[in-house]
Design a protein around this motif. Structure first.
Motif, short mmCIF file in Angstrom:
data_model
loop_
_atom_site.label_atom_id
_atom_site.label_comp_id
_atom_site.label_asym_id
_atom_site.label_seq_id
_atom_site.Cartn_x
_atom_site.Cartn_y
_atom_site.Cartn_z
N TYR A 51 28.19 -14.59 -35.34
CA TYR A 51 29.16 -15.02 -36.27
C TYR A 51 29.39 -13.74 -37.18
CZ TYR A 51 30.88 -16.93 -40.69
OH TYR A 51 31.33 -17.02 -41.93
N LEU A 52 28.27 -13.06 -37.67
CA LEU A 52 28.40 -11.98 -38.44
C LEU A 52 28.84 -10.62 -37.61
CD1 LEU A 52 24.58 -11.83 -40.04
CD2 LEU A 52 26.68 -12.44 -41.09
N HIS A 53 28.72 -10.49 -36.57
CA HIS A 53 29.30 -9.40 -35.81
C HIS A 53 30.92 -9.77 -35.97
CE1 HIS A 53 30.81 -7.59 -32.08
NE2 HIS A 53 30.21 -6.58 -32.31
N ALA A 54 31.53 -10.82 -35.53
CA ALA A 54 32.87 -11.22 -35.77
C ALA A 54 33.25 -11.02 -37.14
CB ALA A 54 33.08 -12.84 -35.32
N CYS A 55 32.48 -11.38 -38.20
CA CYS A 55 32.98 -11.47 -39.68
C CYS A 55 33.13 -9.70 -39.84
CB CYS A 55 32.07 -11.79 -40.48
SG CYS A 55 32.24 -13.36 -40.79
N LEU A 56 32.16 -8.89 -39.38
CA LEU A 56 31.96 -7.38 -39.63
C LEU A 56 33.37 -6.84 -38.71
CD1 LEU A 56 28.50 -6.67 -39.50
CD2 LEU A 56 29.71 -6.40 -41.54
N LYS A 57 33.59 -7.21 -37.56
CA LYS A 57 34.85 -6.77 -36.92
C LYS A 57 36.02 -7.12 -37.74
CE LYS A 57 35.14 -7.12 -32.45
NZ LYS A 57 35.60 -7.18 -31.14
N GLU A 58 36.12 -8.31 -38.31
CA GLU A 58 37.40 -8.52 -39.03
C GLU A 58 37.37 -7.66 -40.27
OE1 GLU A 58 38.81 -12.49 -41.63
OE2 GLU A 58 37.75 -12.87 -39.51
N LEU A 59 36.37 -7.62 -40.87
CA LEU A 59 36.19 -6.89 -42.20
C LEU A 59 36.73 -5.31 -41.87
CD1 LEU A 59 35.69 -6.30 -45.14
CD2 LEU A 59 33.38 -5.96 -44.69
N LEU A 60 36.37 -5.05 -40.95
CA LEU A 60 36.74 -3.46 -40.54
C LEU A 60 37.98 -3.17 -40.24
CD1 LEU A 60 35.48 -0.61 -39.70
CD2 LEU A 60 35.29 -1.51 -37.37
#
Length: 90
Positions: A51-60
């Motif tokens: 979940y955090l990885h997906a959120c960080l990719k979205e933020l990036l």
């Protein structure tokens, strides 16, 4: 079955009756239970990590898009300034 800190309860000694197989089965059952709990915790951590990885990719991606838009606006303003600055005053 488990003592404090989820440590397996292990009887002190074999009791002298020669039934060491049941002691081994109890110990294996306690270890198996702890391994199940660890596996469950690891699964939960993996879900959180995904979940955090997906959120960080979205933020990036959002930051990249914002930076690109900002650069385009800056270049457009510079071009407009050059065009207006190169015209002779009236």
């Amino acid at each position: 079955m488990s003592g404090p800190n989820a440590e397996p309860h292990v009887p002190a000694g074999d009791g002298g009756d020669g039934d060491s197989d049941s002691f081994g089965e109890e110990e294996y059952a306690a270890i198996n239970s702890m391994l199940d709990q660890i596996n469950s915790c690891l699964d939960h951590l993996e879900e959180k990590n995904n979940y955090l990885h997906a959120c960080l990719k979205e933020l990036l991606e959002s930051n990249r898009q914002t930076r690109l838009e900002f650069q385009q606006q800056s270049e457009q303003q510079n071009m407009e300034a050059d065009v207006h600055g190169s015209q002779p005053p009236k």
